[in-house]
Design a protein around this motif. Structure first.
Motif, PDB file in Angstrom:
ATOM      1  N   GLY A 123       9.844  36.162  27.476  1.00 25.61           N
ATOM      2  CA  GLY A 123      10.132  37.515  26.986  1.00 25.61           C
ATOM      3  C   GLY A 123      11.128  37.504  25.845  1.00 25.61           C
ATOM      4  O   GLY A 123      10.935  38.154  24.817  1.00 25.61           O
ATOM      5  N   TRP A 124      12.207  36.724  26.017  1.00 22.69           N
ATOM      6  CA  TRP A 124      13.220  36.660  24.950  1.00 22.69           C
ATOM      7  C   TRP A 124      12.659  36.006  23.697  1.00 22.69           C
ATOM      8  O   TRP A 124      12.964  36.433  22.565  1.00 22.69           O
ATOM      9  CB  TRP A 124      14.460  35.918  25.434  1.00 22.69           C
ATOM     10  N   LEU A 125      11.841  34.974  23.851  1.00 17.97           N
ATOM     11  CA  LEU A 125      11.231  34.344  22.674  1.00 17.97           C
ATOM     12  C   LEU A 125      10.295  35.318  21.967  1.00 17.97           C
ATOM     13  O   LEU A 125      10.209  35.323  20.729  1.00 17.97           O
ATOM     14  CB  LEU A 125      10.475  33.081  23.078  1.00 17.97           C
ATOM     15  N   ALA A 143       9.191  25.902  19.534  1.00 10.96           N
ATOM     16  CA  ALA A 143       7.921  25.466  20.118  1.00 10.96           C
ATOM     17  C   ALA A 143       8.152  24.682  21.408  1.00 10.96           C
ATOM     18  O   ALA A 143       7.453  24.883  22.408  1.00 10.96           O
ATOM     19  CB  ALA A 143       7.150  24.622  19.108  1.00 10.96           C
ATOM     20  N   ARG A 144       9.133  23.779  21.390  1.00 12.17           N
ATOM     21  CA  ARG A 144       9.425  23.004  22.603  1.00 12.17           C
ATOM     22  C   ARG A 144       9.992  23.902  23.699  1.00 12.17           C
ATOM     23  O   ARG A 144       9.647  23.748  24.880  1.00 12.17           O
ATOM     24  CB  ARG A 144      10.416  21.874  22.270  1.00 12.17           C
ATOM     25  N   ALA A 145      10.844  24.849  23.310  1.00 15.83           N
ATOM     26  CA  ALA A 145      11.389  25.785  24.298  1.00 15.83           C
ATOM     27  C   ALA A 145      10.254  26.565  24.955  1.00 15.83           C
ATOM     28  O   ALA A 145      10.200  26.700  26.189  1.00 15.83           O
ATOM     29  CB  ALA A 145      12.370  26.743  23.621  1.00 15.83           C
ATOM     30  N   ARG A 146       9.331  27.035  24.126  1.00 11.55           N
ATOM     31  CA  ARG A 146       8.210  27.819  24.669  1.00 11.55           C
ATOM     32  C   ARG A 146       7.373  26.976  25.631  1.00 11.55           C
ATOM     33  O   ARG A 146       6.969  27.453  26.700  1.00 11.55           O
ATOM     34  CB  ARG A 146       7.350  28.327  23.519  1.00 11.55           C
ATOM     35  N   SER A 147       7.104  25.727  25.246  1.00 10.95           N
ATOM     36  CA  SER A 147       6.263  24.884  26.101  1.00 10.95           C
ATOM     37  C   SER A 147       6.924  24.635  27.456  1.00 10.95           C
ATOM     38  O   SER A 147       6.246  24.554  28.486  1.00 10.95           O
ATOM     39  CB  SER A 147       5.959  23.557  25.397  1.00 10.95           C
ATOM     40  N   THR A 149      17.333  25.203  31.426  1.00 10.07           N
ATOM     41  CA  THR A 149      18.468  24.825  30.596  1.00 10.07           C
ATOM     42  C   THR A 149      18.018  24.003  29.388  1.00 10.07           C
ATOM     43  O   THR A 149      18.484  24.201  28.263  1.00 10.07           O
ATOM     44  CB  THR A 149      19.496  24.031  31.416  1.00 10.07           C
ATOM     45  N   LEU A 150      17.093  23.089  29.629  1.00 10.36           N
ATOM     46  CA  LEU A 150      16.562  22.256  28.546  1.00 10.36           C
ATOM     47  C   LEU A 150      15.830  23.118  27.512  1.00 10.36           C
ATOM     48  O   LEU A 150      15.951  22.888  26.299  1.00 10.36           O
ATOM     49  CB  LEU A 150      15.621  21.198  29.132  1.00 10.36           C
ATOM     50  N   ALA A 151      15.087  24.101  27.977  1.00 10.26           N
ATOM     51  CA  ALA A 151      14.370  24.990  27.054  1.00 10.26           C
ATOM     52  C   ALA A 151      15.335  25.702  26.114  1.00 10.26           C
ATOM     53  O   ALA A 151      15.127  25.752  24.894  1.00 10.26           O
ATOM     54  CB  ALA A 151      13.549  26.011  27.847  1.00 10.26           C
ATOM     55  N   TRP A 152      16.425  26.225  26.683  1.00 12.77           N
ATOM     56  CA  TRP A 152      17.381  26.945  25.834  1.00 12.77           C
ATOM     57  C   TRP A 152      18.141  25.993  24.911  1.00 12.77           C
ATOM     58  O   TRP A 152      18.510  26.369  23.785  1.00 12.77           O
ATOM     59  CB  TRP A 152      18.343  27.765  26.687  1.00 12.77           C
ATOM     60  N   ALA A 153      18.352  24.754  25.348  1.00 10.53           N
ATOM     61  CA  ALA A 153      18.985  23.773  24.459  1.00 10.53           C
ATOM     62  C   ALA A 153      18.094  23.519  23.249  1.00 10.53           C
ATOM     63  O   ALA A 153      18.569  23.475  22.104  1.00 10.53           O
ATOM     64  CB  ALA A 153      19.253  22.473  25.213  1.00 10.53           C
ATOM     65  N   HIS A 154      16.797  23.374  23.475  1.00 13.55           N
ATOM     66  CA  HIS A 154      15.864  23.202  22.348  1.00 13.55           C
ATOM     67  C   HIS A 154      15.849  24.448  21.458  1.00 13.55           C
ATOM     68  O   HIS A 154      15.785  24.329  20.220  1.00 13.55           O
ATOM     69  CB  HIS A 154      14.457  22.915  22.873  1.00 13.55           C
ATOM     70  N   TYR A 155      15.911  25.600  22.070  1.00 16.08           N
ATOM     71  CA  TYR A 155      15.937  26.843  21.281  1.00 16.08           C
ATOM     72  C   TYR A 155      17.148  26.861  20.347  1.00 16.08           C
ATOM     73  O   TYR A 155      17.035  27.210  19.163  1.00 16.08           O
ATOM     74  CB  TYR A 155      15.977  28.049  22.227  1.00 16.08           C
TER      75      TYR A 155
END
Length: 435
Positions: free
Chosen positions: A106-108, A82-86, A70-76
């Motif tokens: 995959g989506w990124l 970059a943060r989402a990917r990490s 959830t946090l990754a997609w919020a950053h996206y």
């Protein structure tokens, strides 16, 4: 609904300091995690909530992984790819088979147009969890990466929609694949399905504009593209399509304005320059239009799309030999499509080079054997070959497939020019009776 309401109240209390320290400690261990996984706040607030959730020592491993996703997609959504990917990479470091981590990457990769990378992630995710999103992501990454054709992509999307019939992303993609297959009625049905459930879906609205413009329903197309641009005024493809629609509605000053915005937003795309050149030409500024296309090639490099429209404008000016030189550049690059071959056939007719016209129209019809314009220009070539009966039959086939009877005068002129007076008179009488 009750859980969401309780969560909101507790979160408010926590952040306003109206609960005791002990209550806050107990609440934080559960409420930040719950609020993060509910994913109902704006992205910047979700980052704060989910980061606090990760600080809770009593969260389970499964909860922590879900919070990280959830946090990754919020950053996206905050444009911090970059943060989402990490975060997705971190998820895979903890659980190498995590479907969330694999599909997230995959989506990124799709977003970055790294379709081969996306395909590999989705294939791994399919082995773990063959859900609708993974199935659709795999189909489209393979399609956009040129691993499969339109029909196989359609089958993949239909498999995803069999799992989840209301997965709107897959339905929009299905609509676009159907347009690639020239199955416009089915494409329109897919786009309408999405718009009915999500009226502000800009991709579906643009899809309907595309379909209606392909059907020459320019006014209807304009209403849909305007709605798409209300949602995203900088939607480049929709702006480009609106410029084309306005051109065909003879609103060339507005078409020019949209074309210039496309160029400003996407200077490395060819279509903005083409839209501008066509609008300028219709406004009586054809010389300026040619200058725009020359500037475009200097910026974009060789583009068969640019070459086609330069050749088309040259043909409109009666400069047929120069038009042939241009379109033959595309032939030399082995990139010719139906429209290139059709234009070359028209050039051959203007030059009275019937072998050239015949070769070109045959190539066009090999790609689209039932296209009304292909059939029409085949009829025109047949007239020049003195095959009058077959020419009339082919003209009739073109009319059955939607060719306007406004082309009757041009076709009859070709017959008369070859001395087929009686054939021309009978043909006109037939269509007058039909009307």
């Amino acid at each position: 609904m009750r859980r969401q309401a309780v969560t909101a109240l507790v979160m408010s209390a926590l952040m306003s300091g109206t609960v005791s320290a002990r209550e806050a400690q107990i609440g934080a261990q559960h409420t930040y995690v719950t609020a993060c996984l509910a994913d109902e706040e704006p992205a910047d607030r979700m980052v704060s909530i989910c980061e606090r959730a990760l600080d809770q020592p009593d969260a389970s491993l499964r909860q922590r992984l879900d919070v990280m996703e959830t946090l990754a997609w919020a950053h996206y959504h905050l444009d911090d790819e970059a943060r989402a990917r990490s975060l997705f990479v971190e998820i895979l470091a903890i659980d190498p088979d995590s479907e969330d981590g694999l599909s997230g990457l995959g989506w990124l990769a799709i977003e970055s147009q790294d379709y081969g990378v996306a395909r590999d992630y989705f294939e791994r995710a399919m082995n773990r969890s063959p859900n609708a999103e993974v199935q659709a992501g795999l189909a489209m990454s393979r399609y956009w990466g040129n691993d499969i054709g339109s029909r196989d992509a359609l089958h993949g999307l239909e498999a995803a929609l069999a799992i989840d019939p209301n997965y709107l992303w897959a339905m929009v993609r299905k609509g676009w694949v159907l347009t690639d297959l020239d199955r416009l009625d089915e494409a329109a049905a897919a786009f309408r399905f999405v718009i009915k459930r999500e009226p502000d879906n800009e991709s579906a609205l643009y899809g309907m504009a595309f379909v209606e413009s392909e059907r020459d329903n320019w006014t209807t197309a304009l209403s849909f593209v305007d709605r798409a641009l209300e949602e995203d005024p900088d939607y480049v493809s929709a702006l480009s399509r609106r410029s084309l629609i306005l051109f065909y509605l003879d609103r060339n000053k507005e078409a020019l304005r949209d074309a210039e915005k496309v160029i400003a937003l996407a200077p490395d795309r060819a279509d903005g320059y083409v839209r501008k050149a066509r609008a300028l030409s219709s406004l009586g500024r054809r010389v300026k239009g040619f200058e725009v296309l020359k500037e475009a090639e200097a910026r974009v490099g060789y583009s068969s799309f640019l070459v086609y429209w330069r050749a088309s404008l040259l043909l409109d000016e009666g400069r047929s030999s120069e038009a042939l030189e241009q379109i033959d550049r595309t032939m030399a690059e082995s990139e010719a499509d139906f429209h290139d071959h059709l234009l070359r056939a028209r050039i051959g007719l203007e030059l009275k080079d019937i072998p050239l016209a015949r070769e070109s129209i045959d190539a066009a019809l090999a790609l689209r054997p039932e296209d009304k314009w292909g059939l029409y220009y085949d009829a025109m070539v047949m007239a020049q070959e003195d095959r009058f009966g077959m020419a009339v039959q082919q003209f009739g086939q073109a009319v059955e497939r939607g060719l306007s009877l406004t082309k009757l005068d041009e076709f009859n002129a070709a017959l008369v020019g070859r001395g087929a007076y009686a054939t021309a008179v009978l043909l006109r009488a037939r269509y007058l009776l039909v009307k």
